[in-house]
Design an enzyme around this catalytic site. Structure first.
Site, PDB file in Angstrom:
ATOM      1  N   ASP A 240      -1.775  -7.630 -29.108  1.00  0.00           N
ATOM      2  CA  ASP A 240      -1.214  -7.741 -27.759  1.00  0.00           C
ATOM      3  C   ASP A 240      -0.013  -8.663 -27.685  1.00  0.00           C
ATOM      4  O   ASP A 240       0.685  -8.688 -26.675  1.00  0.00           O
ATOM      5  CB  ASP A 240      -2.290  -8.263 -26.794  1.00  0.00           C
ATOM      6  CG  ASP A 240      -3.326  -7.201 -26.516  1.00  0.00           C
ATOM      7  OD1 ASP A 240      -2.931  -6.030 -26.391  1.00  0.00           O
ATOM      8  OD2 ASP A 240      -4.521  -7.533 -26.428  1.00  0.00           O
TER       9      ASP A 240
ATOM     10  N   HIS B  75      -8.562 -13.230 -32.512  1.00  0.00           N
ATOM     11  CA  HIS B  75      -9.274 -11.954 -32.445  1.00  0.00           C
ATOM     12  C   HIS B  75     -10.660 -12.146 -33.037  1.00  0.00           C
ATOM     13  O   HIS B  75     -10.802 -12.809 -34.065  1.00  0.00           O
ATOM     14  CB  HIS B  75      -8.506 -10.874 -33.229  1.00  0.00           C
ATOM     15  CG  HIS B  75      -8.932  -9.494 -32.889  1.00  0.00           C
ATOM     16  ND1 HIS B  75     -10.117  -8.952 -33.329  1.00  0.00           N
ATOM     17  CD2 HIS B  75      -8.346  -8.545 -32.119  1.00  0.00           C
ATOM     18  CE1 HIS B  75     -10.234  -7.728 -32.855  1.00  0.00           C
ATOM     19  NE2 HIS B  75      -9.186  -7.456 -32.112  1.00  0.00           N
TER      20      HIS B  75
HETATM   21  N1  COA Z   1      -5.859 -19.962 -27.814  1.00  0.00           N
HETATM   22  C1  COA Z   1      -6.304 -21.184 -28.122  1.00  0.00           C
HETATM   23  N2  COA Z   1      -7.387 -21.425 -28.875  1.00  0.00           N
HETATM   24  C2  COA Z   1      -8.032 -20.368 -29.349  1.00  0.00           C
HETATM   25  C3  COA Z   1      -7.627 -19.067 -29.074  1.00  0.00           C
HETATM   26  C4  COA Z   1      -6.472 -18.879 -28.276  1.00  0.00           C
HETATM   27  N3  COA Z   1      -6.039 -17.658 -27.943  1.00  0.00           N
HETATM   28  N4  COA Z   1      -8.471 -18.197 -29.671  1.00  0.00           N
HETATM   29  C5  COA Z   1      -9.390 -18.939 -30.303  1.00  0.00           C
HETATM   30  N5  COA Z   1      -9.132 -20.255 -30.119  1.00  0.00           N
HETATM   31  C6  COA Z   1      -9.870 -21.380 -30.654  1.00  0.00           C
HETATM   32  C7  COA Z   1     -11.190 -21.552 -29.896  1.00  0.00           C
HETATM   33  O1  COA Z   1     -11.019 -22.384 -28.764  1.00  0.00           O
HETATM   34  C8  COA Z   1     -12.061 -22.174 -30.946  1.00  0.00           C
HETATM   35  O2  COA Z   1     -11.718 -23.516 -31.041  1.00  0.00           O
HETATM   36  P1  COA Z   1     -12.829 -24.656 -31.382  1.00  0.00           P
HETATM   37  O3  COA Z   1     -13.412 -24.258 -32.717  1.00  0.00           O
HETATM   38  O4  COA Z   1     -12.068 -25.925 -31.437  1.00  0.00           O
HETATM   39  O5  COA Z   1     -13.828 -24.588 -30.269  1.00  0.00           O
HETATM   40  C9  COA Z   1     -11.601 -21.501 -32.232  1.00  0.00           C
HETATM   41  O6  COA Z   1     -10.251 -21.082 -31.983  1.00  0.00           O
HETATM   42  C10 COA Z   1     -12.428 -20.312 -32.632  1.00  0.00           C
HETATM   43  O7  COA Z   1     -12.335 -19.350 -31.615  1.00  0.00           O
HETATM   44  P2  COA Z   1     -13.545 -18.508 -31.053  1.00  0.00           P
HETATM   45  O8  COA Z   1     -13.717 -18.806 -29.587  1.00  0.00           O
HETATM   46  O9  COA Z   1     -14.741 -18.622 -31.919  1.00  0.00           O
HETATM   47  O10 COA Z   1     -12.967 -17.063 -31.197  1.00  0.00           O
HETATM   48  P3  COA Z   1     -13.622 -15.772 -30.607  1.00  0.00           P
HETATM   49  O11 COA Z   1     -13.715 -14.832 -31.737  1.00  0.00           O
HETATM   50  O12 COA Z   1     -14.847 -16.063 -29.860  1.00  0.00           O
HETATM   51  O13 COA Z   1     -12.536 -15.298 -29.539  1.00  0.00           O
HETATM   52  C11 COA Z   1     -10.839 -14.097 -28.473  1.00  0.00           C
HETATM   53  C12 COA Z   1     -11.676 -14.244 -29.731  1.00  0.00           C
HETATM   54  C13 COA Z   1      -9.947 -12.859 -28.625  1.00  0.00           C
HETATM   55  C14 COA Z   1     -11.752 -13.901 -27.253  1.00  0.00           C
HETATM   56  C15 COA Z   1      -9.976 -15.336 -28.273  1.00  0.00           C
HETATM   57  O14 COA Z   1      -9.211 -15.552 -29.428  1.00  0.00           O
HETATM   58  C16 COA Z   1      -9.085 -15.265 -27.059  1.00  0.00           C
HETATM   59  O15 COA Z   1      -9.527 -15.524 -25.932  1.00  0.00           O
HETATM   60  N6  COA Z   1      -7.783 -14.893 -27.240  1.00  0.00           N
HETATM   61  C17 COA Z   1      -6.846 -14.784 -26.154  1.00  0.00           C
HETATM   62  C18 COA Z   1      -7.013 -13.469 -25.421  1.00  0.00           C
HETATM   63  C19 COA Z   1      -6.402 -12.311 -26.171  1.00  0.00           C
HETATM   64  O16 COA Z   1      -5.271 -12.360 -26.613  1.00  0.00           O
HETATM   65  N7  COA Z   1      -7.185 -11.228 -26.233  1.00  0.00           N
HETATM   66  C20 COA Z   1      -6.765 -10.014 -26.900  1.00  0.00           C
HETATM   67  C21 COA Z   1      -7.588  -9.762 -28.109  1.00  0.00           C
HETATM   68  S1  COA Z   1      -6.955  -8.311 -28.944  1.00  0.00           S
END
Ligand code: COA
Length: 385
Positions: free
Chosen positions: A322, A266
């Site tokens: 979720d 998140h």
């Molecule tokens: N699965 C695998 N790896 C994940 C991940 C996930 N769901 N969420 C984050 N990561 C990893 C990223 O790849 C990144 O890795 P790295 O440092 O090796 O490149 C690291 O964790 C940091 O993540 P980051 O992309 O900076 O997080 P964010 O804040 O930009 O993204 C989300 C947040 C919600 C977009 C992301 O976690 C995601 O896509 N989650 C899945 C979708 C989801 O469940 N959405 C509902 C949100 S309520």
């Protein structure tokens, strides 16, 4: 010139006293009350009044509000008729946006929003809020029958908001424990500071558009896969994994391929999402209540979370709200493409609270841009191109 930040990440877009997130410590509060306390003690109706008015209601105020919701649950036959003419295969979020926008046709008087303080007419604000709140759940539940070619199930006056929604949606007497879980799910999704759909609410509210139009715009923003909808993908992911023995291999392959695990991570929380912790507790209670005789998806989800915590915890990536909501909704007989509409029903409360807050101190949103196009140039006549 100020710096351009894509997606306005980290840029305060408003001041608000409705909810607060402390992402480092995994805390969420509505009007100062911890989400854990509200989930344990409140009802969706009470939480709605809290979010709208800023304080917990007295018993008579809550009773009056519940009755107002009951009195406004029915949909006009012209609205139901319109729904019967929508394509049954369309996405329920598109249906919801269309029907909520159409309600504005029956409530055209928005003159009271114009003036020095747009929030002067508190009766208009309250009555419209009740109408929208009461009707969004009827629209979603009725669509479930209409899109399958049946007449919808009418509302029942003796049921709470969550019970009535499940009754209208499934046509069956709601299971008390699942109805309470639905009530908590509605509380948990009701508000979450300034996200994309709430920002859409503010922008639309600031033009003094009709509240039906404001909420329709927010529903449109929520419908995108980057906002609502991850719980549907969690359920599909669990179905794809199929068995607890396959979890580690599945997760490791996904991570090796740089794919996301749905329901994990998140932007705001660097710990486990407090709403996921509450839902996990409800899952455990549900399994216990049924003597362990539940869909194997529940056990599978717990193993997936354990493996993800092991692989992703060091990055601050844990289960989000979720992760568990989809399997709970599926247990209630709700199909996956209706999960986001339930999110919308609940979040309508937060949107309406922000609509009121925006009106109380309104200035139309008019941000600026950084122009990246070509310099001024003369028009080229057709024959010279
Ligand atoms: N699965 C695998 N790896 C994940 C991940 C996930 N769901 N969420 C984050 N990561 C990893 C990223 O790849 C990144 O890795 P790295 O440092 O090796 O490149 C690291 O964790 C940091 O993540 P980051 O992309 O900076 O997080 P964010 O804040 O930009 O993204 C989300 C947040 C919600 C977009 C992301 O976690 C995601 O896509 N989650 C899945 C979708 C989801 O469940 N959405 C509902 C949100 S309520």
């Amino acid at each position: 010139m100020s710096e351009y930040l894509p997606g306005l990440a980290g840029v305060p877009a408003t001041q608000s006293n409705i909810s607060e997130i402390d992402g480092d410590n995994g805390l969420l509060s509505y009007r100062g009350y911890a989400i854990e306390e509200l989930a344990a003690n409140s009802s969706f109706e009470e939480t709605t009044l809290l979010l709208l008015d800023g304080c917990l209601p007295k018993p008579a105020e809550l009773d009056e509000f519940k009755q107002q919701l009951v009195d406004n649950r029915r949909l006009k036959f012209t609205t139901r008729g319109m729904m019967k003419n929508l394509p049954p295969n369309g996405h329920p979020m598109d249906m919801l946006q269309t029907v909520v926008a159409s309600l504005g046709m029956y409530n055209p008087n928005i003159d009271c929003l114009i003036g020095g303080s747009a929030c002067n007419d508190i009766n208009y604000i309250h009555n419209t809020t009740v109408k929208i709140m009461a009707r969004v759940s009827s629209i979603v539940a009725m669509w479930q029958h209409i899109r399958n070619g049946y007449d919808p199930v009418g509302p029942r006056d003796d049921l709470s908001y969550a019970e009535n929604f499940l009754y209208m949606f499934t046509g069956k007497e709601p299971d008390p424990m699942l109805a309470r879980i639905m009530d908590v799910c509605l509380i948990l999704h009701a508000e979450h500071t300034i996200n994309a759909s709430t920002f859409a609410t503010l922008v639309n509210a600031s033009t003094l558009a009709s509240p039906f139009s404001v909420i329709a715009a927010a529903i449109g923003a929520l419908s995108g896969p980057l906002h609502g909808g991850a719980n549907q993908r969690v359920l599909e992911m669990l179905q794809e994994i199929g068995h607890v023995d396959k979890v580690e291999e599945y997760i490791d392959t996904k991570l090796a391929n740089k794919e996301v695990i749905w329901g994990m991570g998140h932007r705001e929380y660097k710990t486990k999402d407090p709403r996921a912790t509450i839902l996990q507790g409800l899952v455990n209670q549900f399994i216990e209540d049924r003597g362990g005789n539940v869909n194997p998806m529940f056990e599978l989800a717990k193993v997936v979370e354990e493996v993800c915590e092991d692989r992703l915890g060091s990055k601050g990536v844990y289960a989000n709200v979720d992760f568990y909501s989809g399997i709970l909704y599926a247990e209630m007989g709700i199909p996956a493409d209706q999960f986001t509409t339930i999110f919308a029903i609940s979040r309508t409360v937060g949107w309406l609270a922000h609509w009121r807050e925006q009106l109380a101190d309104n200035r139309i949103f008019r941000p600026t841009q950084v122009y990246t196009g070509v310099d001024r140039r003369p028009y080229v006549p057709m024959e010279q191109r």
